[in-house]
Design an enzyme around this catalytic site. Structure first.
Site, PDB file in Angstrom:
ATOM      1  N   ALA A  14      78.054  41.808  44.860  1.00 53.30           N
ATOM      2  CA  ALA A  14      79.285  42.608  44.857  1.00 53.30           C
ATOM      3  C   ALA A  14      80.527  41.805  44.481  1.00 53.30           C
ATOM      4  O   ALA A  14      81.587  42.380  44.266  1.00 53.30           O
ATOM      5  CB  ALA A  14      79.472  43.238  46.236  1.00 53.30           C
ATOM      6  N   ILE A  18      79.026  42.849  37.137  1.00 57.12           N
ATOM      7  CA  ILE A  18      78.633  44.260  37.208  1.00 57.12           C
ATOM      8  C   ILE A  18      78.787  44.799  38.631  1.00 57.12           C
ATOM      9  O   ILE A  18      79.303  45.899  38.837  1.00 57.12           O
ATOM     10  CB  ILE A  18      77.172  44.417  36.718  1.00 57.12           C
ATOM     11  CG1 ILE A  18      77.056  43.988  35.249  1.00 57.12           C
ATOM     12  CG2 ILE A  18      76.681  45.836  36.924  1.00 57.12           C
ATOM     13  CD1 ILE A  18      75.627  43.784  34.755  1.00 57.12           C
ATOM     14  N   ARG A  38      77.881  35.640  48.969  1.00 54.52           N
ATOM     15  CA  ARG A  38      78.122  34.397  49.721  1.00 54.52           C
ATOM     16  C   ARG A  38      79.607  34.091  49.776  1.00 54.52           C
ATOM     17  O   ARG A  38      80.027  33.181  50.475  1.00 54.52           O
ATOM     18  CB  ARG A  38      77.401  33.216  49.020  1.00 54.52           C
ATOM     19  CG  ARG A  38      75.894  33.315  49.066  1.00 54.52           C
ATOM     20  CD  ARG A  38      75.253  32.351  48.104  1.00 54.52           C
ATOM     21  NE  ARG A  38      75.612  32.668  46.726  1.00 54.52           N
ATOM     22  CZ  ARG A  38      75.158  32.032  45.646  1.00 54.52           C
ATOM     23  NH1 ARG A  38      74.324  31.030  45.802  1.00 54.52           N
ATOM     24  NH2 ARG A  38      75.529  32.394  44.440  1.00 54.52           N
ATOM     25  N   ASP A  53      72.964  34.619  51.886  1.00 55.30           N
ATOM     26  CA  ASP A  53      72.417  33.886  50.747  1.00 55.30           C
ATOM     27  C   ASP A  53      71.047  34.503  50.450  1.00 55.30           C
ATOM     28  O   ASP A  53      70.126  34.427  51.280  1.00 55.30           O
ATOM     29  CB  ASP A  53      72.288  32.397  51.107  1.00 55.30           C
ATOM     30  CG  ASP A  53      71.715  31.589  49.960  1.00 55.30           C
ATOM     31  OD1 ASP A  53      71.136  32.181  49.017  1.00 55.30           O
ATOM     32  OD2 ASP A  53      71.840  30.354  49.997  1.00 55.30           O
ATOM     33  N   SER A 127      67.245  44.418  33.017  1.00 54.76           N
ATOM     34  CA  SER A 127      67.833  43.775  31.836  1.00 54.76           C
ATOM     35  C   SER A 127      67.034  44.217  30.611  1.00 54.76           C
ATOM     36  O   SER A 127      65.859  44.608  30.745  1.00 54.76           O
ATOM     37  CB  SER A 127      67.712  42.252  31.980  1.00 54.76           C
ATOM     38  OG  SER A 127      68.078  41.600  30.786  1.00 54.76           O
ATOM     39  N   TYR A 140      63.681  33.592  32.609  1.00 54.30           N
ATOM     40  CA  TYR A 140      64.486  34.748  33.049  1.00 54.30           C
ATOM     41  C   TYR A 140      63.749  36.060  32.775  1.00 54.30           C
ATOM     42  O   TYR A 140      63.668  36.923  33.653  1.00 54.30           O
ATOM     43  CB  TYR A 140      65.842  34.722  32.336  1.00 54.30           C
ATOM     44  CG  TYR A 140      66.765  35.889  32.652  1.00 54.30           C
ATOM     45  CD1 TYR A 140      67.333  36.046  33.920  1.00 54.30           C
ATOM     46  CD2 TYR A 140      67.090  36.835  31.673  1.00 54.30           C
ATOM     47  CE1 TYR A 140      68.189  37.107  34.198  1.00 54.30           C
ATOM     48  CE2 TYR A 140      67.949  37.901  31.950  1.00 54.30           C
ATOM     49  CZ  TYR A 140      68.500  38.025  33.219  1.00 54.30           C
ATOM     50  OH  TYR A 140      69.352  39.079  33.493  1.00 54.30           O
ATOM     51  N   VAL A 175      76.223  41.304  28.675  1.00 54.03           N
ATOM     52  CA  VAL A 175      77.419  41.824  29.350  1.00 54.03           C
ATOM     53  C   VAL A 175      78.357  40.641  29.573  1.00 54.03           C
ATOM     54  O   VAL A 175      77.908  39.559  29.990  1.00 54.03           O
ATOM     55  CB  VAL A 175      77.073  42.453  30.720  1.00 54.03           C
ATOM     56  CG1 VAL A 175      78.273  43.221  31.266  1.00 54.03           C
ATOM     57  CG2 VAL A 175      75.838  43.332  30.635  1.00 54.03           C
TER      58      VAL A 175
HETATM   59  N1  LIG Z   1      75.585  39.474  32.200  1.00 47.99           N
HETATM   60  C1  LIG Z   1      74.586  39.872  31.432  1.00 47.99           C
HETATM   61  O1  LIG Z   1      74.583  39.668  30.191  1.00 47.99           O
HETATM   62  C2  LIG Z   1      73.427  40.633  32.021  1.00 47.99           C
HETATM   63  C3  LIG Z   1      72.526  41.257  31.148  1.00 47.99           C
HETATM   64  C4  LIG Z   1      71.451  41.959  31.657  1.00 47.99           C
HETATM   65  C5  LIG Z   1      71.252  42.031  33.030  1.00 47.99           C
HETATM   66  N2  LIG Z   1      72.130  41.393  33.869  1.00 47.99           N
HETATM   67  C6  LIG Z   1      71.851  41.493  35.300  1.00 47.99           C
HETATM   68  O2  LIG Z   1      72.956  42.113  35.942  1.00 47.99           O
HETATM   69  C7  LIG Z   1      73.023  41.665  37.307  1.00 47.99           C
HETATM   70  C8  LIG Z   1      74.454  41.238  37.599  1.00 47.99           C
HETATM   71  O3  LIG Z   1      74.766  40.159  36.733  1.00 47.99           O
HETATM   72  P1  LIG Z   1      76.272  39.779  36.334  1.00 47.99           P
HETATM   73  O4  LIG Z   1      76.274  39.546  34.884  1.00 47.99           O
HETATM   74  O5  LIG Z   1      77.206  40.739  36.951  1.00 47.99           O
HETATM   75  O6  LIG Z   1      76.345  38.334  37.034  1.00 47.99           O
HETATM   76  P2  LIG Z   1      77.489  37.505  37.778  1.00 47.99           P
HETATM   77  O7  LIG Z   1      78.835  37.977  37.378  1.00 47.99           O
HETATM   78  O8  LIG Z   1      77.118  36.082  37.570  1.00 47.99           O
HETATM   79  O9  LIG Z   1      77.234  37.910  39.298  1.00 47.99           O
HETATM   80  C9  LIG Z   1      76.060  37.504  39.955  1.00 47.99           C
HETATM   81  C10 LIG Z   1      76.110  38.019  41.372  1.00 47.99           C
HETATM   82  O10 LIG Z   1      74.880  37.643  42.024  1.00 47.99           O
HETATM   83  C11 LIG Z   1      75.187  37.103  43.274  1.00 47.99           C
HETATM   84  N3  LIG Z   1      74.237  36.069  43.680  1.00 47.99           N
HETATM   85  C12 LIG Z   1      73.651  35.125  42.899  1.00 47.99           C
HETATM   86  N4  LIG Z   1      72.909  34.302  43.651  1.00 47.99           N
HETATM   87  C13 LIG Z   1      73.037  34.743  44.928  1.00 47.99           C
HETATM   88  C14 LIG Z   1      72.534  34.286  46.174  1.00 47.99           C
HETATM   89  N5  LIG Z   1      71.726  33.203  46.275  1.00 47.99           N
HETATM   90  N6  LIG Z   1      72.882  34.947  47.277  1.00 47.99           N
HETATM   91  C15 LIG Z   1      73.704  36.028  47.222  1.00 47.99           C
HETATM   92  N7  LIG Z   1      74.214  36.509  46.084  1.00 47.99           N
HETATM   93  C16 LIG Z   1      73.884  35.857  44.954  1.00 47.99           C
HETATM   94  C17 LIG Z   1      76.571  36.475  43.133  1.00 47.99           C
HETATM   95  O11 LIG Z   1      77.175  36.487  44.424  1.00 47.99           O
HETATM   96  P3  LIG Z   1      77.897  35.221  45.135  1.00 47.99           P
HETATM   97  O12 LIG Z   1      77.815  34.052  44.185  1.00 47.99           O
HETATM   98  O13 LIG Z   1      79.279  35.677  45.418  1.00 47.99           O
HETATM   99  O14 LIG Z   1      77.129  35.039  46.373  1.00 47.99           O
HETATM  100  C18 LIG Z   1      77.261  37.437  42.167  1.00 47.99           C
HETATM  101  O15 LIG Z   1      77.924  38.469  42.873  1.00 47.99           O
HETATM  102  C19 LIG Z   1      71.984  40.552  37.420  1.00 47.99           C
HETATM  103  O16 LIG Z   1      70.821  41.066  38.021  1.00 47.99           O
HETATM  104  C20 LIG Z   1      71.702  40.156  35.981  1.00 47.99           C
HETATM  105  O17 LIG Z   1      70.419  39.619  35.825  1.00 47.99           O
HETATM  106  C21 LIG Z   1      73.215  40.718  33.412  1.00 47.99           C
END
Ligand SMILES: NC(=O)c1ccc[n+]([C@@H]2O[C@H](COP(=O)([O-])OP(=O)(O)OC[C@H]3O[C@@H](n4cnc5c(N)ncnc54)[C@H](OP(=O)(O)O)[C@@H]3O)[C@@H](O)[C@H]2O)c1
Length: 234
Positions: A14, A18, A38, A53, A127, A140, A175
């Protein structure tokens, strides 16, 4: 009026990208939003923090201790490293597997008894890498293929016990979020080239597709939404 008004939704990931965009859209619809992170200080306004976590099984369980009823769970948290099978670091694979697959699956399981008798919805963020394997994407894509399989398995299992809980997923292409820097770590020129080659999705574009699932009429169960920026070829 949104059907989500007054509903309670639990969102992982959160704090960023996304998940953070989705939380903003949910708050704007007067939903009660519980955000797992976290880093509680990174949550958007009016999101109630739950600190955990997601690599740690006990901390995942603690999210659900004392949790009341929820109407929706959105698993947005994820980790992406460009870590190849031939020479990548298994520590990276393990973190991706734990957050992308194990935590998502555990959250799905533990959420079930928190849904009201008339059901609710679970949305897993998958994804395009859960649908085809990018040539140099490493470990991945295997985690996202697993997300797709977990989502389908859960849907079948719920139907086999006549549960009214629906399960769906969204599968975005690139994204523009902080995840891209993590994915292209050490290959910054590839990130610059990728960004120059296409107009990427904005996190709100994907949050909107998640809302389509959450706000669909009760008799409509959306299984998956594949969404790319119009310039992305595969
Ligand atoms: N960006 C892209 O191009 C893309 C494309 C396809 C799919 N996705 C998928 O979309 C989803 C969201 O990705 P995003 O691009 O929004 O990524 P992001 O901005 O890097 O956000 C990742 C989120 O995951 C949380 N997270 C990661 N490790 C964690 C842990 N050990 N414990 C708790 N929370 C954890 C982080 O929370 P904290 O660090 O605050 O704890 C953060 O809120 C993911 O499943 C990703 O695989 C992304």
């Amino acid at each position: 009026m949104s059907s989500l008004q007054g509903k309670t939704l639990l969102v992982t990931g959160a704090s960023s990208g996304i998940g953070r965009a989705l939380c903003e859209l949910l708050v704007a619809r007067n939903a009660n939003v519980l955000g797992v992170t976290r880093n509680p200080s990174a949550l958007s306004e009016d999101v109630s923090p739950i600190v955990a976590d997601l690599t740690k099984r006990e901390e995942i369980s603690s999210i659900f201790h004392g949790l009341g009823k929820i109407d929706g769970l959105v698993n947005c948290a994820g980790v992406a490293y460009l870590s190849r099978i031939i020479d990548g670091n298994p520590t990276d694979w393990e973190e991706m597997w734990r957050v992308n697959v194990m935590a998502l699956s555990q959250c799905c399981q533990l959420s079930l008894k928190h849904f009201p008798a008339n059901g609710g919805r679970i949305v897993n963020v998958c994804s395009m890498s859960g649908h085809r394997v990018p040539p140099s994407g490493g470990f991945y894509a295997p985690t996202k293929f697993a997300v797709r399989a977990v989502t389908d398995a859960l849907r079948s299992e719920l139907k086999s016990i006549d549960s009214p809980i629906q399960v769906g997923s969204v599968s975005p292409g690139f994204v523009d979020t902080p995840m891209l820097e993590q994915y292209f770590r050490g290959r910054e020129e590839s990130l610059t080239k990728t960004k120059a080659a296409m107009k990427m999705l904005d996190p709100f574009d994907v949050a909107w597709t998640i809302l389509c699932i959450l706000e669909a009429p009760p008799h409509v169960e959306i299984g998956d939404i594949l969404v790319r920026g119009s310039g992305q070829h595969m």
